[in-house]
Design a protein around this motif. Structure first.
Motif, short mmCIF file in Angstrom:
data_model
loop_
_atom_site.label_atom_id
_atom_site.label_comp_id
_atom_site.label_asym_id
_atom_site.label_seq_id
_atom_site.Cartn_x
_atom_site.Cartn_y
_atom_site.Cartn_z
N GLU A 4 0.85 -1.18 0.00
CA GLU A 4 0.00 0.00 0.00
C GLU A 4 0.89 1.24 0.00
N PHE A 5 0.48 2.25 -0.74
CA PHE A 5 1.17 3.53 -0.67
C PHE A 5 0.98 4.12 0.72
N SER A 6 2.04 4.74 1.25
CA SER A 6 1.94 5.42 2.53
C SER A 6 1.05 6.65 2.38
N GLN A 7 0.23 6.90 3.40
CA GLN A 7 -0.67 8.03 3.37
C GLN A 7 -0.38 8.96 4.55
N PRO A 8 -0.68 10.25 4.40
CA PRO A 8 -0.34 11.21 5.45
C PRO A 8 -1.26 11.10 6.66
N PRO A 68 -0.27 20.15 3.18
CA PRO A 68 -0.33 19.74 1.76
C PRO A 68 1.06 19.39 1.23
N VAL A 69 1.10 18.51 0.24
CA VAL A 69 2.36 18.11 -0.40
C VAL A 69 2.40 18.71 -1.80
N THR A 70 3.52 19.33 -2.15
CA THR A 70 3.66 19.93 -3.47
C THR A 70 4.32 18.94 -4.44
N TRP A 99 -6.19 12.99 -9.84
CA TRP A 99 -5.30 11.83 -9.79
C TRP A 99 -3.88 12.27 -9.50
N GLN A 100 -3.45 13.37 -10.16
CA GLN A 100 -2.09 13.84 -9.97
C GLN A 100 -1.85 14.22 -8.51
N GLU A 101 -2.83 14.87 -7.90
CA GLU A 101 -2.69 15.23 -6.49
C GLU A 101 -2.60 13.99 -5.61
N ASP A 102 -3.36 12.95 -5.95
CA ASP A 102 -3.29 11.70 -5.20
C ASP A 102 -1.89 11.10 -5.28
N TYR A 103 -1.32 11.07 -6.50
CA TYR A 103 0.00 10.48 -6.66
C TYR A 103 1.09 11.33 -6.02
N MET A 161 -2.59 -10.61 -10.22
CA MET A 161 -2.99 -10.43 -8.83
C MET A 161 -3.32 -8.97 -8.53
N VAL A 162 -2.60 -8.06 -9.19
CA VAL A 162 -2.93 -6.65 -9.02
C VAL A 162 -4.38 -6.39 -9.42
N ALA A 163 -4.81 -7.06 -10.50
CA ALA A 163 -6.14 -6.80 -11.03
C ALA A 163 -7.27 -7.43 -10.23
N SER A 164 -7.03 -8.57 -9.62
CA SER A 164 -8.14 -9.39 -9.13
C SER A 164 -8.94 -8.78 -8.00
N ARG A 165 -8.30 -7.86 -7.22
CA ARG A 165 -9.08 -7.20 -6.17
C ARG A 165 -8.94 -5.69 -6.22
N LEU A 166 -8.75 -5.17 -7.41
CA LEU A 166 -8.48 -3.75 -7.59
C LEU A 166 -9.58 -2.87 -6.99
N GLU A 167 -10.83 -3.19 -7.27
CA GLU A 167 -11.91 -2.31 -6.84
C GLU A 167 -11.99 -2.19 -5.32
N ASP A 168 -11.82 -3.30 -4.60
CA ASP A 168 -11.86 -3.25 -3.14
C ASP A 168 -10.69 -2.45 -2.59
N LEU A 169 -9.51 -2.64 -3.20
CA LEU A 169 -8.32 -1.98 -2.68
C LEU A 169 -8.34 -0.48 -2.94
N VAL A 170 -8.98 -0.05 -4.03
CA VAL A 170 -9.09 1.37 -4.29
C VAL A 170 -9.80 2.06 -3.14
N LYS A 171 -10.85 1.42 -2.63
CA LYS A 171 -11.64 2.02 -1.57
C LYS A 171 -10.83 2.17 -0.27
N THR A 172 -9.94 1.22 -0.01
CA THR A 172 -9.23 1.23 1.27
C THR A 172 -7.95 2.03 1.25
N SER A 173 -7.37 2.26 0.08
CA SER A 173 -6.05 2.88 0.05
C SER A 173 -6.03 4.30 -0.48
N THR A 174 -7.12 4.75 -1.13
CA THR A 174 -7.13 6.09 -1.70
C THR A 174 -7.68 7.07 -0.68
N VAL A 175 -6.92 8.12 -0.42
CA VAL A 175 -7.37 9.18 0.50
C VAL A 175 -7.73 10.38 -0.36
#
Length: 376
Positions: A25-29, A35-37, A98-102, A356-370
């Motif tokens: 998982e990407f680290s989140q603040p 804010p991050v520039t 998306w760019q701000e998320d990344y 494997m990245v694809a098989s649970r993508l939708e669930d993981l988007v919900k838990t890892s995207t801030v």
């Protein structure tokens, strides 16, 4: 294409054994983080790969001039390739949110030095490759045929009055090919009409279906076989399109064919030679009435769609995705390769990780995207 976690779908070696791989998982603040520039994220990635900020321009020129490694990609990528790939994502993600998320995710992930573990770094890079590059590199010529000439310069663009169907409910390449030939008539980039291929914008990929579904959803489409997800290309332009060496840009609602300049030098000899070749082909093939008035202006080569119904034209969002993939891959200094060009070494391992990245993508988007709002 938003930040997501590495998948943990079970990998089965035999019918009785199931293995669950670790989650990335990407680290989140923290909630109260400032804010991050863009510069903060770029500097964190540069520091991780030991690149001085003052050397970034030189480094990017070096990266973009490198010959492209073959798969498995990360084992042959040097630190400059990896930096260029990640910098390309920060620069060219085709949506501000998306760019701000990344930007946020990259900063907190690379600043933490979590990716010092080689396995975690590979999981991260493979995940991003599966999202940004792989859905746009399939070279599928199963719909190829020797397209016949569509008449003299006075002929109508589409021949008959039969409608061009959406194909959204018809998962066959033959229907897709027929619809594209009826709509586009000739190769949209060089205007040649012989040996044309039905090319997908978002590729027909079975190994990462949920990534494809997410991209289609973002583009407002339901199927890779909709005519809006395709363009007619000659065999040569199809290969260059699928290896991310040329693309169709959307500028103020108009479409322009462009060649990727793999260096930062506008006078690069290879780039100028390729540009000259393509403009010469277009001049030779300018034999239809609706192409006659089109003028090429340097690298701006207008694309003409004969069909008046704009709802059937190539999807602009999908074209933007493909353009982003071209520019990101350019900064990685790597020519994306066709499936047939994969080396046998570790091919199954790479494919399994991407699946494997694809098989649970939708669930993981919900838990890892801030969301952007939560980070403020």
């Amino acid at each position: 294409m938003e930040p997501i976690a590495q998948d943990t779908a079970p990998h089965t070696d035999d019918p009785t054994t199931t293995t669950t791989l670790p989650v990335f998982e990407f680290s989140q603040p923290p909630p109260d983080a400032p804010p991050v520039t863009f510069e903060m994220a770029r500097n964190a990635v540069a520091k991780f790969y030991g690149i001085e900020v003052r050397d970034i321009d030189r480094a990017l020129h070096q990266v973009a001039s490198m010959p492209g490694p073959r798969k498995p990609i990360w084992r042959k990528f040097g630190k400059l390739n990896k930096f260029g790939f990640l910098y390309g994502i920060l620069m060219h993600t085709p949506d501000k949110e998306w760019q701000e998320d990344y930007i946020r995710s990259f900063y907190w992930t690379f600043e933490s030095n979590r990716l010092m573990e080689k396995e975690e770094e590979e999981q991260c890079l493979n995940l991003l490759y599966a999202q940004f590059i792989q859905p746009f590199t399939q070279h599928d010529t199963s719909g190829s045929s020797n397209a016949s000439s569509h008449g003299s310069s006075g002929s109508t663009p589409n021949g008959s009055s039969a409608p061009i169907r959406s194909n959204a409910t018809d998962p066959t390449h033959s229907n897709f090919s027929t619809a594209l030939r009826k709509r586009d008539v000739a190769c949209l980039i060089c205007w040649g009409s012989q040996a044309t291929d039905a090319a997908h914008l978002i590729a027909q990929k079975s190994s990462i279906p949920l990534v494809i579904e997410k991209l289609l959803e973002r583009a407002g489409m339901r199927s890779v076989f909709q005519v809006q997800n395709g363009i007619l290309l000659c065999a040569t332009c199809h290969r260059l399109f699928d290896t991310l060496e040329q693309y169709i840009d959307v500028v103020d609602g108009r479409l322009f064919a462009k060649i990727v300049n793999r260096t930062n030098d506008p006078n690069d000899e290879d780039y100028l030679r390729d540009l000259e070749r393509l403009t010469a082909y277009r001049a030779i093939h300018k034999k239809y009435q609706y192409h006659a008035a089109i003028a090429d202006l340097g690298s701006e080569m207008p694309v003409y769609i004969p069909l008046d119904d704009e709802t059937m034209h190539p999807n602009h969002t999908a074209l933007a995705f493909h353009k982003a993939a071209c520019l990101i891959w350019k900064l990685a200094g790597a020519g994306a390769v066709n499936e047939d060009d994969w080396s046998g070494d570790c091919e199954d391992d790479v494919e399994n990780r991407l699946a494997m990245v694809a098989s649970r993508l939708e669930d993981l988007v919900k838990t890892s995207t801030v969301s952007v709002e939560e980070s403020k």
